[in-house]
Design a protein around this motif. Sequence first.
Motif, PDB file in Angstrom:
ATOM      1  N   GLN A 190      -2.594 -11.229  18.214  1.00  0.00           N
ATOM      2  CA  GLN A 190      -2.663 -11.402  16.760  1.00  0.00           C
ATOM      3  C   GLN A 190      -2.600 -12.867  16.346  1.00  0.00           C
ATOM      4  OE1 GLN A 190      -1.888  -8.552  18.065  1.00  0.00           O
ATOM      5  NE2 GLN A 190      -3.288  -7.385  16.779  1.00  0.00           N
ATOM      6  N   ASP A 226       6.442  -3.739  12.338  1.00  0.00           N
ATOM      7  CA  ASP A 226       5.486  -3.877  13.441  1.00  0.00           C
ATOM      8  C   ASP A 226       6.245  -4.003  14.762  1.00  0.00           C
ATOM      9  OD1 ASP A 226       3.081  -3.759  12.047  1.00  0.00           O
ATOM     10  OD2 ASP A 226       3.203  -5.851  11.475  1.00  0.00           O
ATOM     11  N   THR A 255       1.665  -8.079   3.002  1.00  0.00           N
ATOM     12  CA  THR A 255       1.891  -8.350   1.582  1.00  0.00           C
ATOM     13  C   THR A 255       3.209  -9.112   1.386  1.00  0.00           C
ATOM     14  OG1 THR A 255       0.768  -6.258   1.176  1.00  0.00           O
ATOM     15  CG2 THR A 255       1.932  -7.218  -0.677  1.00  0.00           C
ATOM     16  N   GLU A 256       4.226  -8.694   2.106  1.00  0.00           N
ATOM     17  CA  GLU A 256       5.552  -9.312   1.952  1.00  0.00           C
ATOM     18  C   GLU A 256       5.585 -10.740   2.472  1.00  0.00           C
ATOM     19  OE1 GLU A 256       4.799  -6.413   3.130  1.00  0.00           O
ATOM     20  OE2 GLU A 256       6.228  -4.846   2.571  1.00  0.00           O
ATOM     21  N   SER A 271       0.814  -1.226   0.000  1.00  0.00           N
ATOM     22  CA  SER A 271       0.000   0.000   0.000  1.00  0.00           C
ATOM     23  C   SER A 271       0.850   1.280   0.000  1.00  0.00           C
ATOM     24  CB  SER A 271      -0.979  -0.011   1.155  1.00  0.00           C
ATOM     25  OG  SER A 271      -0.611  -0.956   2.118  1.00  0.00           O
ATOM     26  N   SER A 282      -5.963  -5.369  10.167  1.00  0.00           N
ATOM     27  CA  SER A 282      -5.737  -4.488  11.306  1.00  0.00           C
ATOM     28  C   SER A 282      -6.319  -5.193  12.528  1.00  0.00           C
ATOM     29  CB  SER A 282      -6.329  -3.091  11.095  1.00  0.00           C
ATOM     30  OG  SER A 282      -7.614  -3.160  10.578  1.00  0.00           O
ATOM     31  N   HIS A 328      -5.709  -7.848  -2.896  1.00  0.00           N
ATOM     32  CA  HIS A 328      -4.978  -7.592  -1.654  1.00  0.00           C
ATOM     33  C   HIS A 328      -4.323  -8.893  -1.184  1.00  0.00           C
ATOM     34  CE1 HIS A 328      -4.894  -5.902   2.705  1.00  0.00           C
ATOM     35  NE2 HIS A 328      -3.729  -5.935   2.124  1.00  0.00           N
ATOM     36  N   VAL A 329      -3.033  -9.018  -1.457  1.00  0.00           N
ATOM     37  CA  VAL A 329      -2.246 -10.214  -1.109  1.00  0.00           C
ATOM     38  C   VAL A 329      -2.979 -11.510  -1.436  1.00  0.00           C
ATOM     39  CG1 VAL A 329      -0.427 -10.891   0.464  1.00  0.00           C
ATOM     40  CG2 VAL A 329      -1.909  -9.001   1.096  1.00  0.00           C
ATOM     41  N   LYS A 335      -7.385   0.320   5.778  1.00  0.00           N
ATOM     42  CA  LYS A 335      -6.812   0.708   7.075  1.00  0.00           C
ATOM     43  C   LYS A 335      -6.891   2.226   7.260  1.00  0.00           C
ATOM     44  CE  LYS A 335      -3.610  -2.689   6.161  1.00  0.00           C
ATOM     45  NZ  LYS A 335      -2.888  -3.820   6.512  1.00  0.00           N
ATOM     46  N   THR A 345       9.509  -6.140   9.565  1.00  0.00           N
ATOM     47  CA  THR A 345       8.090  -5.935   9.252  1.00  0.00           C
ATOM     48  C   THR A 345       7.614  -4.511   9.503  1.00  0.00           C
ATOM     49  OG1 THR A 345       7.383  -6.501  11.480  1.00  0.00           O
ATOM     50  CG2 THR A 345       7.543  -8.320   9.902  1.00  0.00           C
ATOM     51  N   TRP A 402      -2.611 -12.371  11.439  1.00  0.00           N
ATOM     52  CA  TRP A 402      -1.701 -11.258  11.152  1.00  0.00           C
ATOM     53  C   TRP A 402      -0.769 -11.651  10.017  1.00  0.00           C
ATOM     54  CZ3 TRP A 402       3.632 -11.766  11.377  1.00  0.00           C
ATOM     55  CH2 TRP A 402       4.378 -10.597  11.166  1.00  0.00           C
ATOM     56  N   ARG A 439       2.594  -0.118  14.948  1.00  0.00           N
ATOM     57  CA  ARG A 439       3.523  -0.020  13.839  1.00  0.00           C
ATOM     58  C   ARG A 439       4.688   0.797  14.399  1.00  0.00           C
ATOM     59  NH1 ARG A 439       4.000  -2.785   9.649  1.00  0.00           N
ATOM     60  NH2 ARG A 439       4.725  -1.087   8.324  1.00  0.00           N
ATOM     61  N   ILE A 473      -2.747   0.886  19.281  1.00  0.00           N
ATOM     62  CA  ILE A 473      -3.763  -0.138  18.963  1.00  0.00           C
ATOM     63  C   ILE A 473      -4.633  -0.435  20.186  1.00  0.00           C
ATOM     64  CG2 ILE A 473      -4.090  -2.575  18.338  1.00  0.00           C
ATOM     65  CD1 ILE A 473      -1.794  -2.349  16.431  1.00  0.00           C
TER      66      ILE A 473
HETATM   67  P1  AMP Z   1      -0.600  -5.147   4.220  1.00  0.00           P
HETATM   68  O1  AMP Z   1       0.723  -5.469   3.659  1.00  0.00           O
HETATM   69  O2  AMP Z   1      -1.295  -4.043   3.508  1.00  0.00           O
HETATM   70  O3  AMP Z   1      -1.440  -6.375   4.351  1.00  0.00           O
HETATM   71  O4  AMP Z   1      -0.377  -4.580   5.685  1.00  0.00           O
HETATM   72  C1  AMP Z   1       0.336  -5.315   6.648  1.00  0.00           C
HETATM   73  C2  AMP Z   1       0.269  -4.632   7.974  1.00  0.00           C
HETATM   74  O5  AMP Z   1      -1.075  -4.609   8.458  1.00  0.00           O
HETATM   75  C3  AMP Z   1       1.031  -5.360   9.059  1.00  0.00           C
HETATM   76  O6  AMP Z   1       2.411  -5.084   9.020  1.00  0.00           O
HETATM   77  C4  AMP Z   1       0.366  -4.811  10.324  1.00  0.00           C
HETATM   78  O7  AMP Z   1       0.868  -3.551  10.674  1.00  0.00           O
HETATM   79  C5  AMP Z   1      -1.081  -4.666   9.886  1.00  0.00           C
HETATM   80  N1  AMP Z   1      -1.849  -5.825  10.341  1.00  0.00           N
HETATM   81  C6  AMP Z   1      -2.187  -6.937   9.660  1.00  0.00           C
HETATM   82  N2  AMP Z   1      -2.926  -7.764  10.425  1.00  0.00           N
HETATM   83  C7  AMP Z   1      -3.040  -7.186  11.640  1.00  0.00           C
HETATM   84  C8  AMP Z   1      -3.668  -7.548  12.876  1.00  0.00           C
HETATM   85  N3  AMP Z   1      -4.351  -8.678  13.023  1.00  0.00           N
HETATM   86  N4  AMP Z   1      -3.554  -6.694  13.906  1.00  0.00           N
HETATM   87  C9  AMP Z   1      -2.874  -5.532  13.794  1.00  0.00           C
HETATM   88  N5  AMP Z   1      -2.279  -5.121  12.651  1.00  0.00           N
HETATM   89  C10 AMP Z   1      -2.356  -5.944  11.588  1.00  0.00           C
END
Ligand code: AMP
Length: 547
Positions: free
Chosen positions: A362, A421, A332-333, A189, A307, A234-235, A527, A419, A329, A436, A451
């Motif tokens: 998570q 995170d 994309t990567e 994103s 999220s 989306h992934v 998000k 990541t 949790w 994050r 969060i």
């Molecule tokens: P994306 O690559 O767009 O799927 O975003 C990935 C990011 O979304 C992760 O690094 C987290 O920061 C956030 N994310 C995904 N799943 C969760 C979750 N269950 N709780 C909190 N954050 C999440």
Amino acid sequence: MTLRAHMMDCPLMISDILVHAAKCHGDQEIVSRLPEDGTIHRETYAQAHERTKQLANALTKKLKIKEGDRVATIAWNSHRHFELYYGISGVGAVVHTVNPRLDPKQIIWMLDHAQAKAVFFDKTFAPIVNAIAKACKSVKNWVLMTDKTHSDAVDVKHKTYEELIGDQSADYDWPVFDEYAAAGLCYTSGTTGDPKGVLYSHRSNVLHAMATSASDVVGVGARGVIMPVVPMFHVNAWGVPYAAPMNGSKLIMPGAQLDGASLHELIESEEVSYVAGVPTVWLGLLNYLETEGKRIDSVQRVLIGGSALPESLLRAYEDKYGVVMQQGWGMTEMSPLGTVNVLLPKQEKLDREEQIKIKLKQGRLVFGVGMRVVDDEGKELPWDGKSSGHVQVRGPWIASAYYRGAGAESFTEDGWFQTGDVAHLDGNGFMTITDRSKDVIKTGGEWISSIDLENAAMGHPGVAMAAAVGMPHPKWQERPLLVVQAKEGAEKDAESILEYLRGEVPKWWVPDAVEFIDEMPIGATGKILKTKLREIYKDYEFPSVEA
Ligand code: AMP
């Protein structure tokens, strides 16, 4: 010296998943709500395989797609998008899924960066295609994913999907090639800087699908009816389009209509047992169920991620509707799955409140994903359920680099992906994300989890959405500001929210102020855009600041 074994060297090919589904689950269905007109379409895995072979012939013979070429899709979840996943990767080319919610300028940038040769798109995205086509120099063919009767909305020279494949033979032998060959491309994103491309392989997608099929992960078998509400742009719809046919699950594709009423209708008519999507989708469905007094009794489990799962949502679905909410949790990567929250037998014996605390984590590490949590100096922290640090991962379905060399700083010298995170791990391998890296609120040297604060605020009856952001403070460096989108018709009462939070979070976490916003800024993957909030409130000063 080790002794070399005598096991076959069979490359893991995505096409083998569909061949298996057609042979062993040939009469199982893919049910789609067609994006072009909302009608319901049914086909079996056997039929999908035949059509995918026709597509493979059309791609190679008509569109002259060659191994390694990038072929883009701008499309909802449907049987045609499913066929493209298999057809494009099956001929050795790369499915480049484009998020249509992005700015058209960004889409042009991505298609150019990927040098996409052809673009398949749904009718609902015709306005995007009409606007961008001229600027997309690498694209030789535009294909509208429907039949001739729906061609009217497109100004650009194009073919329709059904015409493209209709006159093609269903004789096609899927080639076998290097399992490390690229099969998919998805751009992150990218809230800052240019988006970065993640290039999936046949091997990584097949392994991810096998891992997620395990009973303690997604665990959907031939009895399951699974509906990925998470989009295929989306992934890879969290890998569901691979895991479902691998296991013979019935697959329900909701198309363009993701509102509560449309989802409810599909859940009821197809007796959906498992659904996957981001919290905003489940909030919309919940709202519909509450106002209409409807139920979703066929649904056993919901996979929720992207999220954090708000406690209020967990309680509402589990307590009122008897659905098990499983938080996942990933990113994309990571193809994307890293953890899924499935309770261990010993945790199932705990009382409800203790279980809820665990379910808000998570989730538990999926086998195949290596994880470490490190401090600012890179020292690994213990798995003690409290030492928070930066999460790093590695494994066979985790990116080792970004496409065309971007973002090298995200990878460590010893082979881990950073990541971004912040989390802690406990002794059972459950990860809890606290933030994050760029969103943590640092107040007087201590970290407040934005969060946790947001989740707590969501428990207030007047709050529809909440976002906590750190704002400069003369004494504490930063203090939390809570930005709230109020529920429709609810009173915008900041003091009542603060009073509520005083009972929910440590005293020093309670925000210094609450500001109401009419509409929370939401990014392309659903998000909350904290970057946008920081921009909106960049000159913000807390009303009462004691220096
Ligand atoms: P994306 O690559 O767009 O799927 O975003 C990935 C990011 O979304 C992760 O690094 C987290 O920061 C956030 N994310 C995904 N799943 C969760 C979750 N269950 N709780 C909190 N954050 C999440």
